[in-house]
Scaffold this motif. Structure first.
Motif, PDB file in Angstrom:
ATOM      1  N   CYS A   1       0.821  -1.212   0.000  1.00 45.62           N
ATOM      2  CA  CYS A   1       0.000   0.000   0.000  1.00 45.62           C
ATOM      3  C   CYS A   1       0.855   1.263   0.000  1.00 45.62           C
ATOM      4  O   CYS A   1       0.390   2.339  -0.348  1.00 45.62           O
ATOM      5  CB  CYS A   1      -0.911   0.001   1.214  1.00 45.62           C
ATOM      6  N   GLY A   2       2.121   1.136   0.439  1.00 39.30           N
ATOM      7  CA  GLY A   2       3.001   2.307   0.431  1.00 39.30           C
ATOM      8  C   GLY A   2       2.886   3.195   1.658  1.00 39.30           C
ATOM      9  O   GLY A   2       3.504   4.256   1.717  1.00 39.30           O
ATOM     10  N   ALA A   3       2.127   2.756   2.660  1.00 38.28           N
ATOM     11  CA  ALA A   3       1.996   3.567   3.874  1.00 38.28           C
ATOM     12  C   ALA A   3       3.358   3.739   4.545  1.00 38.28           C
ATOM     13  O   ALA A   3       3.642   4.781   5.144  1.00 38.28           O
ATOM     14  CB  ALA A   3       1.018   2.919   4.842  1.00 38.28           C
ATOM     15  N   CYS A   4       4.205   2.722   4.416  1.00 36.35           N
ATOM     16  CA  CYS A   4       5.525   2.798   5.047  1.00 36.35           C
ATOM     17  C   CYS A   4       6.357   3.914   4.414  1.00 36.35           C
ATOM     18  O   CYS A   4       6.983   4.706   5.120  1.00 36.35           O
ATOM     19  CB  CYS A   4       6.247   1.461   4.937  1.00 36.35           C
TER      20      CYS A   4
ATOM     21  N   PRO B   1      -0.321  -0.714   8.115  1.00 35.95           N
ATOM     22  CA  PRO B   1      -1.649  -1.105   8.605  1.00 35.95           C
ATOM     23  C   PRO B   1      -1.753  -2.614   8.819  1.00 35.95           C
ATOM     24  O   PRO B   1      -2.649  -3.080   9.513  1.00 35.95           O
ATOM     25  CB  PRO B   1      -2.586  -0.647   7.488  1.00 35.95           C
ATOM     26  N   LYS B   2      -0.856  -3.370   8.194  1.00 35.68           N
ATOM     27  CA  LYS B   2      -0.954  -4.830   8.293  1.00 35.68           C
ATOM     28  C   LYS B   2       0.090  -5.406   9.246  1.00 35.68           C
ATOM     29  O   LYS B   2       0.245  -6.631   9.308  1.00 35.68           O
ATOM     30  CB  LYS B   2      -0.740  -5.445   6.895  1.00 35.68           C
TER      31      LYS B   2
ATOM     32  N   ILE C   1       5.834  -5.180   8.880  1.00 33.84           N
ATOM     33  CA  ILE C   1       7.262  -4.888   9.059  1.00 33.84           C
ATOM     34  C   ILE C   1       7.654  -5.157  10.506  1.00 33.84           C
ATOM     35  O   ILE C   1       6.992  -4.695  11.428  1.00 33.84           O
ATOM     36  CB  ILE C   1       7.569  -3.416   8.738  1.00 33.84           C
TER      37      ILE C   1
HETATM   38  S1  SF4 Z   1       4.898  -3.054   4.400  1.00 33.82           S
HETATM   39 FE1  SF4 Z   1       2.941  -2.460   5.249  1.00 33.82          FE
HETATM   40  S2  SF4 Z   1       2.810  -0.281   4.836  1.00 33.82           S
HETATM   41 FE2  SF4 Z   1       4.424  -1.077   3.513  1.00 33.82          FE
HETATM   42  S3  SF4 Z   1       3.407  -1.553   1.613  1.00 33.82           S
HETATM   43 FE3  SF4 Z   1       3.390  -3.440   2.817  1.00 33.82          FE
HETATM   44  S4  SF4 Z   1       1.421  -3.362   3.908  1.00 33.82           S
HETATM   45 FE4  SF4 Z   1       1.803  -1.300   3.131  1.00 33.82          FE
END
Ligand code: SF4
Ligand code: SF4
Ligand code: SF4
Lengths: 487, 49
Positions: A238-241, A271-272, A275
Motif C-alpha cells: 500500500c506504500g503507507a511505510c 496497517p498490516k 514490518i
Molecule cells: S509493508 Fe505495510 S505499509 Fe508497507 S506496503 Fe506493505 S502493507 Fe503497506
C-alpha cells in the motif's frame, strides 16, 4: 502507542547524548575532558572537542590517523566503524547520533511547505560518498604540510557537529578561543545555520546528502545484526511505510536500503503489521519472540528464559570480577598508597569513595545475576511485551560489547594487578556493565503488570526512567572516580 | 536477496574482523594517536586557526 514509541526514540537519543557527553565540569570550565576513555570511538558524529565528550568522534579520529605520518591507514578506527556498523548499521543514525537528534528536533518545528527531500534527491544522495572519499580520506592523506601531517578537511570545512558541540560552547566559555575567532569560524557557523534552516523544511538533509559517517554505516545496513523484515504474506504494497518514512524509502521493496536510519516509523505506520525488526535471527524465531500469544509452544517460551539465564550468568561473572577488582585495585591499592608512600597524606580519604561505589555496584550486579538465575522461569511473563524486551536486549548487547572492547583496549595500558587494567578503565567498564542486568531484573519484576498486546503502561515509563537514572548514576560515579584520581 | 544463513555468517565474520582490526590498532599504537587527538581541543573542528 504510535506516538509514544517515537517519543521513546527521542528520549533514547537524548539519554545517549547525556551519557556520551557527561563530563559536566567541561560545561562550566570551558575545557574538554582528557581522560583515557577518549581512546574509544563513540558510534555517532559526536565531536571530541565538545566540552562534555567522553569518547572520540570516529570521523575525526579517522582523519587524524590518516593525516598522521606514522600511519596513513587506520586499522583501529576502521575496526570501530566495522564493529559499530556490523552490530547496528544505521540504527546508530536513528538512535545514537547527536546531530541526527538535532535535525529531528528542527524538523518538528511547524512551518509551511515542509518536504522530505531536496530537489535533485536522486543524485544528491550520492554526494555523501564523494565527501567520504575526498574530504575524509584522500585530502588528509595526500595534502601534507612540511611535517608530513595532513589536515582533517571534513572537520575543517564542513562538519556541523564540531561547530555545534565544540565551537559554540568553547568560544562562549573560553576567553582564549573567543579572541581567536576568524573567517573559518564564520564559515562553519554559516554551514551550521544553513543546515539547521534546511532541516526545518527537509528531513535530515545532512544525513541524506553530506554525512560521511552515515555513508559508511549505510554499507553495513545489509549485513548488520539489526535488520528490518517484511512479511511478504501480510504486505499489501500500500506504500503507507514510504509515506511515513522521512528518508523516503520503499520499505517493502528495500528493507535494507543503505539510506534507512532504522527509526521504526514505517513499522508503526504499516496497517498490516507486516514490518518487524530482528537482531540477526531468522524470521520465524523473531515472530516467536516478539508476538507470542497464549497458544505458542513450549520451545518458543524457553527462548526468553535462555536469554535471561545468559545475561544473569554474565552478570554474576562481572559482579565477581568487579568485586575482586575493587578490593584489590581500589581499596587495597589506595591503602597501600596511603601508608607506603611519602607525602601520601595528601591523597585524602576521598580516594576510597570510587572503589566503595564500585564495590556496591559489583554487589548489586552479583545480586541481580543470582536473582535472575533463580527466577528465570518467571521470564515467560516478560515475553508478551515486545517493546520492553527489545529495550533490554538492545541495551544489553550494546553495553556488553562496549565493556568487552574497553577490556581489550585498557588491558594493554595496564598498571598491573590481577586483572591487568587500571582503575579508570574499571570505572568505565563498571559504568556500562552495571546497567543491563539491572534492566533484566527490573523488567522481570514489572513483567506481569503489562498489557498482553504490548501497550505501554505507566510501569514501562517508570522502567525507562529507571534505566536512565541508572545510566546517569553510573556515568557520574565513573567521572567522579576519574576526577578524584587526578588529585 | 541473500538468505538469512549466509547473511549471519557474513555478519559474524565481520564482527570478528572488526575486533581483530581494533586489536591490531592497539598493537601498533594507533590508539595513542586517537587518544592524543581526542584529548586536545581540535582547532579545525571548532573553526579556529
Ligand atoms: S509493508 Fe505495510 S505499509 Fe508497507 S506496503 Fe506493505 S502493507 Fe503497506
Ligand atoms: S548520517 Fe551522520 S549525522 Fe546523520 S545520524 Fe548518521 S552519523 Fe549522525
Ligand atoms: S524505512 Fe522505516 S526505519 Fe528506515 S528510515 Fe524509513 S521509516 Fe525509518
Amino acid at each position: 502507542m504510535d506516538k509514544k514509541k517515537g517519543t521513546i526514540r527521542h528520549w533514547f537519543q537524548a539519554g545517549w547524548f547525556a551519557f556520551t557527553n557527561g563530563y559536566f565540569r567541561g560545561y562550566t570550565s570551558g575545557k574538554i575532558y582528557t581522560g583515557n576513555t577518549k581512546v574509544l570511538c563513540v558510534p555517532g558524529l559526536n565531536c571530541y572537542s565538545c566540552p562534555g565528550a567522553v569518547g572520540a568522534c570516529p570521523i575525526g579520529a579517522l582523519q587524524a590517523v590518516i593525516g598522521n605520518p606514522s600511519y596513513r591507514i587506520s586499522l583501529y578506527v576502521f575496526g570501530f566503524l566495522a564493529l559499530f556498523g556490523t552490530l547496528f548499521g544505521r540504527l546508530i543514525c536513528g538512535w545514537m547520533c547527536p546531530f541526527g537528534l538535532v535535525q529531528d528536533l528542527f524538523y518538528k518545528i511547524k512551518v509551511k511547505g515542509k518536504k522530505k527531500n531536496l530537489p535533485g534527491h536522486k543524485y544528491l544522495k550520492y554526494l555523501k560518498y564523494v565527501i567520504l572519499a575526498i574530504m575524509v580520506i584522500l585530502l588528509p592523506m595526500l595534502i601534507l604540510n612540511q611535517a608530513g601531517i595532513g589536515q582533517p578537511w571534513f572537520c575543517e570545512w564542513l562538519c556541523p557537529s564540531g561547530m555545534l558541540l565544540g565551537g559554540i560552547p568553547l568560544t562562549i566559555l573560553n576567553e582564549g578561543f573567543r579572541s581567536a575567532i576568524g573567517v573559518r569560524f564564520a564559515w562553519k557557523l554559516i554551514v551550521l545555520l544553513g543546515l539547521a534552516g534546511c532541516a526545518t523544511w527537509f528531513y535530515r538533509p545532512f544525513c541524506k546528502y553530506l554525512c560521511p559517517l552515515g555513508a559508511i554505516y549505510g554499507f553495513f545496513n545489509k549485513v548488520s545484526t539489526y535488520r528490518l523484515v517484511i512479511d511478504e504474506e501480510k504486505c499489501i504494497k500500500c506504500g503507507a511505510c514510504q509515506r511515513a518514512c522521512g528518508m523516503d524509502i520503499k520499505t517493502w521493496e528495500t528493507p535494507d536500503s543503505s539510506e534507512c536510519i532504522r527509526c521504526g516509523d514505517c513499522m508503526r505506520a504499516c496497517p498490516k503489521n507486516a514490518i518487524s525488526s530482528t537482531w540477526c535471527m531468522a524470521k520465524e524465531k523473531l515472530v516467536s519472540r516478539c508476538f507470542v500469544d497464549d497458544t505458542e509452544t513450549e520451545i518458543k517460551e524457553n527462548a526468553v528464559v535462555t536469554n535471561v539465564l545468559f545475561v544473569s550468568i554474565l552478570a554474576v561473572i562481572m559482579g565477581i570480577v568487579v568485586i575482586v577488582a575493587m578490593v584489590d585495585e581500589g581499596l587495597l591499592y589506595q591503602y597501600w598508597l596511603r601508608y607506603s608512600l611519602e607525602g601520601s597524606d595528601e591523597i585524602g580519604l576521598y580516594a576510597y569513595i570510587p572503589p566503595m561505589f564500585g564495590l556496591l555496584s559489583g554487589g548489586m550486579l552479583l545480586f541481580t545475576g543470582i536473582y535472575g538465575i533463580l527466577g528465570r522461569q518467571d521470564a515467560n511473563k516478560v515475553k508478551t511485551l515486545r517493546e520492553k524486551y527489545r529495550i533490554s536486549l538492545i541495551s544489553g548487547i550494546l553495553i556488553f560489547v562496549l565493556s568487552a572492547v574497553s577490556v581489550l583496549i585498557f588491558g594493554v595500558d595496564a598498571i598491573g594487578g590481577i586483572l591487568g587494567m587500571n582503575a579508570e578503565a574499571l570505572g568505565g567498564i563498571l559504568g556500562v556493565v552495571i546497567v543491563p542486568p539491572f534492566l533484566m531484573g527490573i523488567s522481570r519484576i514489572l513483567g506481569d503488570s503489562m498489557d498482553n498486546d504490548g501497550k505501554i503502561t505507566k510501569k514501562v515509563k517508570l522502567f525507562i526512567l529507571y534505566f536512565f537514572a541508572v545510566l546517569f548514576i553510573a556515568a557520574v560515579a565513573f567521572l567522579v572516580g576519574v576526577d578524584l584520581k587526578a588529585y | 536477496m541473500m538468505n538469512n544463513k549466509t547473511r549471519n555468517i557474513i555478519t559474524f565474520s565481520l564482527l570478528a574482523v572488526s575486533l581483530i582490526l581494533i586489536g591490531l590498532g592497539v598493537k601498533t599504537g594507533e590508539y595513542e594517536a586517537v587518544l592524543n587527538k581526542a584529548i586536545n581541543v581540535c582547532m579545525e573542528c571548532i573553526g579556529i586557526g
